[in-house]
Design a protein around this motif. Structure first.
Motif, PDB file in Angstrom:
ATOM      1  N   UNK A  36       0.848  -1.207   0.000  1.00  0.00           N
ATOM      2  CA  UNK A  36       0.000   0.000   0.000  1.00  0.00           C
ATOM      3  C   UNK A  36       0.878   1.249   0.000  1.00  0.00           C
ATOM      4  N   UNK A  37       0.377   2.289  -0.611  1.00  0.00           N
ATOM      5  CA  UNK A  37       1.159   3.524  -0.674  1.00  0.00           C
ATOM      6  C   UNK A  37       1.276   4.136   0.722  1.00  0.00           C
ATOM      7  N   UNK A  38       2.310   4.919   0.863  1.00  0.00           N
ATOM      8  CA  UNK A  38       2.576   5.555   2.154  1.00  0.00           C
ATOM      9  C   UNK A  38       1.363   6.322   2.644  1.00  0.00           C
ATOM     10  N   UNK A  39       0.809   7.150   1.751  1.00  0.00           N
ATOM     11  CA  UNK A  39      -0.295   8.010   2.187  1.00  0.00           C
ATOM     12  C   UNK A  39      -1.542   7.219   2.556  1.00  0.00           C
ATOM     13  N   UNK A  40      -1.845   6.214   1.716  1.00  0.00           N
ATOM     14  CA  UNK A  40      -3.033   5.401   1.982  1.00  0.00           C
ATOM     15  C   UNK A  40      -2.908   4.675   3.325  1.00  0.00           C
ATOM     16  N   UNK A  41      -1.752   4.045   3.505  1.00  0.00           N
ATOM     17  CA  UNK A  41      -1.554   3.282   4.736  1.00  0.00           C
ATOM     18  C   UNK A  41      -1.589   4.205   5.955  1.00  0.00           C
ATOM     19  N   UNK A  42      -1.006   5.388   5.796  1.00  0.00           N
ATOM     20  CA  UNK A  42      -0.998   6.338   6.911  1.00  0.00           C
ATOM     21  C   UNK A  42      -2.423   6.702   7.317  1.00  0.00           C
ATOM     22  N   UNK A  43      -3.261   6.896   6.330  1.00  0.00           N
ATOM     23  CA  UNK A  43      -4.656   7.233   6.627  1.00  0.00           C
ATOM     24  C   UNK A  43      -5.362   6.066   7.305  1.00  0.00           C
ATOM     25  N   UNK A  44      -5.150   4.878   6.731  1.00  0.00           N
ATOM     26  CA  UNK A  44      -5.790   3.685   7.297  1.00  0.00           C
ATOM     27  C   UNK A  44      -5.436   3.506   8.763  1.00  0.00           C
ATOM     28  N   UNK A  45      -4.155   3.681   9.065  1.00  0.00           N
ATOM     29  CA  UNK A  45      -3.686   3.419  10.432  1.00  0.00           C
ATOM     30  C   UNK A  45      -3.754   4.668  11.291  1.00  0.00           C
ATOM     31  N   UNK A  46      -4.169   5.771  10.676  1.00  0.00           N
ATOM     32  CA  UNK A  46      -4.240   7.057  11.390  1.00  0.00           C
ATOM     33  C   UNK A  46      -2.940   7.371  12.115  1.00  0.00           C
ATOM     34  N   UNK A  47      -1.837   7.202  11.415  1.00  0.00           N
ATOM     35  CA  UNK A  47      -0.548   7.609  11.963  1.00  0.00           C
ATOM     36  C   UNK A  47       0.160   8.496  10.946  1.00  0.00           C
ATOM     37  N   UNK A  48       1.248   9.096  11.371  1.00  0.00           N
ATOM     38  CA  UNK A  48       1.969  10.038  10.532  1.00  0.00           C
ATOM     39  C   UNK A  48       2.637   9.354   9.339  1.00  0.00           C
ATOM     40  N   UNK A  66      11.523  -3.303  -2.462  1.00  0.00           N
ATOM     41  CA  UNK A  66      12.236  -2.339  -3.286  1.00  0.00           C
ATOM     42  C   UNK A  66      11.247  -1.272  -3.740  1.00  0.00           C
ATOM     43  N   UNK A  67      11.742  -0.076  -3.943  1.00  0.00           N
ATOM     44  CA  UNK A  67      10.860   1.034  -4.316  1.00  0.00           C
ATOM     45  C   UNK A  67      11.184   1.517  -5.727  1.00  0.00           C
ATOM     46  N   UNK A  68      10.156   1.847  -6.454  1.00  0.00           N
ATOM     47  CA  UNK A  68      10.327   2.415  -7.792  1.00  0.00           C
ATOM     48  C   UNK A  68       9.689   3.790  -7.814  1.00  0.00           C
ATOM     49  N   UNK A  69      10.510   4.781  -8.123  1.00  0.00           N
ATOM     50  CA  UNK A  69      10.009   6.155  -8.125  1.00  0.00           C
ATOM     51  C   UNK A  69       8.777   6.288  -9.011  1.00  0.00           C
ATOM     52  N   UNK A  70       7.779   6.901  -8.479  1.00  0.00           N
ATOM     53  CA  UNK A  70       6.575   7.154  -9.257  1.00  0.00           C
ATOM     54  C   UNK A  70       5.668   5.949  -9.403  1.00  0.00           C
ATOM     55  N   UNK A  71       6.116   4.789  -8.927  1.00  0.00           N
ATOM     56  CA  UNK A  71       5.283   3.591  -9.040  1.00  0.00           C
ATOM     57  C   UNK A  71       4.810   3.112  -7.655  1.00  0.00           C
ATOM     58  N   UNK A  72       5.749   2.933  -6.759  1.00  0.00           N
ATOM     59  CA  UNK A  72       5.378   2.446  -5.435  1.00  0.00           C
ATOM     60  C   UNK A  72       6.435   1.522  -4.860  1.00  0.00           C
ATOM     61  N   UNK A  73       6.052   0.823  -3.809  1.00  0.00           N
ATOM     62  CA  UNK A  73       6.977  -0.119  -3.152  1.00  0.00           C
ATOM     63  C   UNK A  73       6.479  -1.535  -3.384  1.00  0.00           C
ATOM     64  N   UNK A  74       7.436  -2.463  -3.574  1.00  0.00           N
ATOM     65  CA  UNK A  74       7.077  -3.836  -3.899  1.00  0.00           C
ATOM     66  C   UNK A  74       7.875  -4.833  -3.067  1.00  0.00           C
ATOM     67  N   UNK A  75       7.250  -5.982  -2.803  1.00  0.00           N
ATOM     68  CA  UNK A  75       7.944  -7.038  -2.077  1.00  0.00           C
ATOM     69  C   UNK A  75       9.092  -7.552  -2.923  1.00  0.00           C
ATOM     70  N   UNK A  76      10.257  -7.674  -2.334  1.00  0.00           N
ATOM     71  CA  UNK A  76      11.418  -8.174  -3.068  1.00  0.00           C
ATOM     72  C   UNK A  76      11.218  -9.649  -3.379  1.00  0.00           C
ATOM     73  N   UNK A  77      11.605 -10.064  -4.600  1.00  0.00           N
ATOM     74  CA  UNK A  77      11.295 -11.410  -5.077  1.00  0.00           C
ATOM     75  C   UNK A  77      11.985 -12.516  -4.296  1.00  0.00           C
TER      76      UNK A  77
END
Lengths: 131, 131, 131, 131
Positions: A36-48, A66-77
């Motif tokens: 989940x994206x940083x912002x979405x997860x932050x809202x869900x968990x109501x934390x900073x 691993x993170x890809x700019x402009x795409x998001x974060x993904x579980x490493x294979x």
DNA sequence: GTGGTCTAGACCACC
DNA sequence: GTGGTCTAGACCACG
């Protein structure tokens, strides 16, 4: 989805790291699956959002995502090349822990049994309860 | 005697707690054997006596040593009744650790082998009273 | 707010522990209510922050409060599972105390009356959420 | 005769004070009965005579024994006039203790039952189990 | 801002 | 001598 305990002596961001580690290790989060994206997860968990960011950064540092700019974060294979230093550190910690547990009276056999359960979980990570 | 890392994220006093725990578990420090005095150890390690004090206090709380005013601090002889809560907490921590280690590629068999070594060490202090 | 006696045989930090215990037991401090910060209280009482810290640490150990780094210290909401060992220790202490009081001439009935008052006080904080 | 615990955080001399208090309160030690001499008791318990001395001094201060130069120490016959201050201090301590016990879940009725047992002991102090 | 750790050095109680 | 408490002030991690 997550049970965070703000009362815990463990910082919130470390709790997040632990949660994701487990999800990835048990393959509930499959390789290359998006987190989940940083912002979405932050809202869900109501934390900073900063706290989520810090957790993701730590997970990336440890090679679990691993993170890809402009795409998001993904579980490493998978694990490419584990630094033997890290494995040493972990087994060392395990030794101490096992020693204390045995010292408190639990026999080696019981611990081995526990290990068998874990082996199933790690290897057999089928997506059954992905929710 | 001790290798302390003041730069470590782990507080110095916790490092001390860990060191002494190991010494007692492995019976390098026998039951009722006296630990170095707060002041002496502080000088040896060139750290503040309060830090040693804090470590000793924590060790006492966890039941590994006992302190007597005016006499000194001593290794606790054995474990009376371990709160099952504590054992649960420890085994839970061990589970997470073992899962990560297996995920990094170490087979269960190797871990069990490690456990056997530890078993020797913990039991190693055979019941002969060396005092 | 607090009456501290620095000349007392009882350490200042233990006096603080006792005070807060009472406030929490009598529900003057409600569950999850924030305690004064370490620094603020230290200034108010003109004692060292470390002493407050020590008191808070002990209260946390005994399960009466919980502390969150960067947030503050808070009254613990309730008792999860009291170790029977602790209750045994407390009742044992009460037995000795009651024996001495009776020996000094106070009849059992008077003591029971006192208990009734306390019962009111402890239960007094009725279950209404004032938050 | 006595079970002293040098490991206890309670000073040895206070343990002695407590033991003798109980013996006198329960009338195992009858009024005007002689206590063992300082030197004899010190040898029996293999502790320093100074420690016994300190305990006896404290017991005398509290009015539980009286000493006669050249004769020895004796259990005080009864309580002449209890300073209400002392009784207040004791009941105050009992209040705190009872409050904590109730807070931990023990009902008032159980505590009253305990008091009844103690009442028997204090009043009926027959020398049955003087060992 | 919060709690947590650490240092420097003082004083006390105990034995 | 021992452990235990307290003060003065510093620095760090967390959110």
């Amino acid at each position: 989805m997550f049970e965070l305990d703000v009362r815990s002596r463990l910082p919130v961001y470390e709790q997040l790291v632990e949660k994701f580690k487990q999800l990835i290790i048990s393959e509930v989060l499959k390789a290359d699956e998006q987190l989940p994206s940083v912002r979405v997860l932050a809202k869900q968990l109501t934390i900073n959002p900063n706290t989520i960011q810090k957790a993701y950064r730590e997970l990336e540092r440890q090679g679990f995502i691993y993170s890809v700019k402009g795409k998001g974060s993904f579980a490493a294979p998978a694990i490419k090349s584990v630094s033997s230093e890290k494995l040493d550190r972990l087994t060392d910690e395990l030794k101490k822990l096992a020693a204390e547990i045995m010292y408190l009276g639990m026999p080696k056999e019981d611990i081995c049994e526990i290990l068998s359960e874990i082996e199933q979980m790690v290897k057999g990570g089928d997506g059954v309860d992905t929710d």
